[in-house]
Motif scaffolding. Sequence first.
Motif, PDB file in Angstrom:
ATOM      1  N   ASN A  60       0.818  -1.209   0.000  1.00 23.12           N
ATOM      2  CA  ASN A  60       0.000   0.000   0.000  1.00 23.12           C
ATOM      3  C   ASN A  60       0.852   1.260   0.000  1.00 23.12           C
ATOM      4  OD1 ASN A  60      -1.705  -2.058   1.973  1.00 23.12           O
ATOM      5  ND2 ASN A  60      -2.929  -1.082   0.400  1.00 23.12           N
ATOM      6  N   MET A  61       2.029   1.184   0.608  1.00 19.96           N
ATOM      7  CA  MET A  61       2.943   2.322   0.728  1.00 19.96           C
ATOM      8  C   MET A  61       2.243   3.539   1.327  1.00 19.96           C
ATOM      9  SD  MET A  61       5.412   1.904  -2.593  1.00 19.96           S
ATOM     10  CE  MET A  61       4.144   1.783  -3.832  1.00 19.96           C
ATOM     11  N   CYS A  62       1.424   3.291   2.337  1.00 17.58           N
ATOM     12  CA  CYS A  62       0.661   4.367   2.962  1.00 17.58           C
ATOM     13  C   CYS A  62       1.299   4.758   4.295  1.00 17.58           C
ATOM     14  CB  CYS A  62      -0.779   3.918   3.184  1.00 17.58           C
ATOM     15  SG  CYS A  62      -0.943   2.539   4.331  1.00 17.58           S
ATOM     16  N   LEU A  63       0.817   5.848   4.841  1.00 16.99           N
ATOM     17  CA  LEU A  63       1.179   6.210   6.203  1.00 16.99           C
ATOM     18  C   LEU A  63       0.369   5.332   7.134  1.00 16.99           C
ATOM     19  CD1 LEU A  63       1.123  10.094   5.946  1.00 16.99           C
ATOM     20  CD2 LEU A  63       3.124   8.600   5.979  1.00 16.99           C
ATOM     21  N   ALA A  64       0.991   4.888   8.207  1.00 18.11           N
ATOM     22  CA  ALA A  64       0.273   4.012   9.133  1.00 18.11           C
ATOM     23  C   ALA A  64       0.669   4.319  10.568  1.00 18.11           C
ATOM     24  CB  ALA A  64       0.556   2.549   8.818  1.00 18.11           C
ATOM     25  N   LEU A  65      -0.316   4.278  11.431  1.00 17.83           N
ATOM     26  CA  LEU A  65      -0.111   4.350  12.871  1.00 17.83           C
ATOM     27  C   LEU A  65      -0.561   2.996  13.393  1.00 17.83           C
ATOM     28  CD1 LEU A  65       0.576   5.885  15.439  1.00 17.83           C
ATOM     29  CD2 LEU A  65      -1.770   6.727  15.462  1.00 17.83           C
ATOM     30  N   PHE A  66       0.381   2.243  13.926  1.00 20.18           N
ATOM     31  CA  PHE A  66       0.119   0.858  14.285  1.00 20.18           C
ATOM     32  C   PHE A  66       0.473   0.655  15.756  1.00 20.18           C
ATOM     33  CE2 PHE A  66       0.528  -3.706  14.219  1.00 20.18           C
ATOM     34  CZ  PHE A  66      -0.347  -4.110  13.218  1.00 20.18           C
ATOM     35  N   ALA A  67      -0.539   0.622  16.603  1.00 20.58           N
ATOM     36  CA  ALA A  67      -0.322   0.401  18.037  1.00 20.58           C
ATOM     37  C   ALA A  67      -0.365  -1.097  18.309  1.00 20.58           C
ATOM     38  CB  ALA A  67      -1.406   1.105  18.841  1.00 20.58           C
ATOM     39  N   THR A  68       0.638  -1.595  19.004  1.00 18.78           N
ATOM     40  CA  THR A  68       0.706  -3.036  19.239  1.00 18.78           C
ATOM     41  C   THR A  68       1.348  -3.351  20.576  1.00 18.78           C
ATOM     42  OG1 THR A  68       1.466  -5.148  18.323  1.00 18.78           O
ATOM     43  CG2 THR A  68       2.934  -3.266  18.053  1.00 18.78           C
ATOM     44  N   HIS A  69       1.019  -4.523  21.095  1.00 20.70           N
ATOM     45  CA  HIS A  69       1.673  -5.020  22.303  1.00 20.70           C
ATOM     46  C   HIS A  69       2.738  -6.055  21.940  1.00 20.70           C
ATOM     47  CE1 HIS A  69      -1.683  -7.694  21.491  1.00 20.70           C
ATOM     48  NE2 HIS A  69      -1.057  -8.645  22.151  1.00 20.70           N
TER      49      HIS A  69
END
Length: 80
Positions: A60-69
């Motif tokens: 996708n080559m998009c901006l991403a905000l990925f919250a993870t544990h």
Amino acid sequence: SDRILLGQSTFFVELSETAAALRGATNRSLVIMDELGRGTSTFDGTAIASATVKHLVEKNMCLALFATHYHNLVDDWSSH
């Protein structure tokens, strides 16, 4: 949440929504994901989250905000 009256578990709904985000994201999108894979085994959750990040970054080559544990994902993707 689930759609139990439709026979859809929380896990199914989460993956369906993730698939829709991956199909719809473009290089002009901002995708926000929060705690993807939570409630699964550590191995399964890490695999789902890692594959999702990989797709967002490489396809996708998009901006991403990925919250993870899954802290190892932070280490794996810190150079991107």
